[in-house]
Write an enzyme that holds these catalytic residues in place. Structure first.
Site, short mmCIF file in Angstrom:
data_model
loop_
_atom_site.label_atom_id
_atom_site.label_comp_id
_atom_site.label_asym_id
_atom_site.label_seq_id
_atom_site.Cartn_x
_atom_site.Cartn_y
_atom_site.Cartn_z
N ASN A 9 0.81 -1.22 0.00
CA ASN A 9 0.00 0.00 0.00
C ASN A 9 0.85 1.27 0.00
OD1 ASN A 9 -2.93 -0.87 0.31
ND2 ASN A 9 -1.96 -2.05 1.94
N ASP A 109 1.31 -10.96 0.59
CA ASP A 109 2.60 -10.69 1.25
C ASP A 109 2.76 -11.54 2.50
OD1 ASP A 109 0.49 -9.31 2.45
OD2 ASP A 109 1.68 -7.52 2.88
#
Length: 256
Positions: A9, A109
């Site tokens: 992000n 992730d």
């Protein structure tokens, strides 16, 4: 050569592997509105600066937690590298069992970190990623991904504090000289660095207690070094843990 991309992000981390060796790596800010050609221009420059030729890249593995960018990077990789990337998600082989209620909810992730942690350090283990969020992932002795915890990241918390409190301002995220801050800067650094370190230490103790056996603790992410200096329980700082996890996942799925 293998290109691995961890699209987060806040930041995008990229690495080039030649066999098991990470020969080049980069980190840059995530720009959600960039087009495939714009990202391609960035990567072509990075490759050129490091003497990497496009034709030498034979594969690509991607972990992306920003859905709009998944299509952008898939287009860029197919058009400019001429390969179909491995996108970490449901249906791929991981080599570990996701022993959680809904495996599809586990971020790409986190999967890559869990795989790398078990492959590089064994189990039981706790992997802590210091990124946009502070993420704790727990792996059993047998290599099962048991779940974990998610807390705000240090930078996110600092930005929220500055935004919500009119008389506070951005400070450098470094260790203050003491826990009792003698001015506003030191007080904020104490709360952010030492306060987060205490939170991490406390969470490690709680996770260890539920595991009922000692676990190795590995830290990764941008502020891992800073926090690890304050948390005795952290035994290893592995700045490229996610990239190594992507390499393991690519190798595992290439043989399908």
């Amino acid at each position: 050569m293998l290109l691995c991309l961890d699209i987060g992000n806040t930041n995008i981390k990229a690495g080039i592997f030649e066999g098991e060796e990470l020969i080049a790596h980069w980190r840059f800010s995530t720009q959600r509105h960039r087009l495939a050609d714009e990202y391609a221009a960035l990567f072509l420059n990075l490759f050129a600066l490091n003497g990497i030729r496009l034709r030498d890249i034979r594969g690509c593995a991607v972990a992306c937690v920003v859905p709009p960018l998944r299509v952008v990077f898939e287009e860029m990789i197919q058009r400019y590298l001429g390969v179909n990337p491995l996108i970490v998600g449901p249906g791929i082989k991981t080599g570990i069992r996701l022993a959680v209620e809904n495996p599809r909810e586990v971020g790409a992730d986190r999967v890559a970190n869990a795989v790398a942690t078990f492959r590089r350090y064994g189990g039981p283990a706790i992997a802590i990623a210091f990124g946009t969020a502070t993420v704790f992932d727990v792996i059993s002795r047998e290599g099962e991904y048991l779940g974990g915890a998610i807390a705000p990241g240090i930078i996110v918390a600092a930005e929220a504090l500055v935004t919500a409190a009119a008389q506070l301002y951005q400070v450098e995220l470094i260790r203050p000289p003491r826990a009792i801050g003698r001015n506003t800067i030191q007080a904020m650094q104490s709360g952010l660095i030492l306060g987060f370190a205490s939170m991490v230490e406390g969470m490690i103790q709680r996770l260890q207690a539920e595991l009922e056996e000692p676990a190795r603790v590995i830290a990764t992410g941008g502020l891992a070094d800073t926090i690890a200096q304050e948390v005795r329980s952290i035994q290893v700082v592995d700045p490229h843990l996610t990239l190594h996890g992507l390499r393991f996942l690519y190798e595992l799925n290439r043989r399908r």
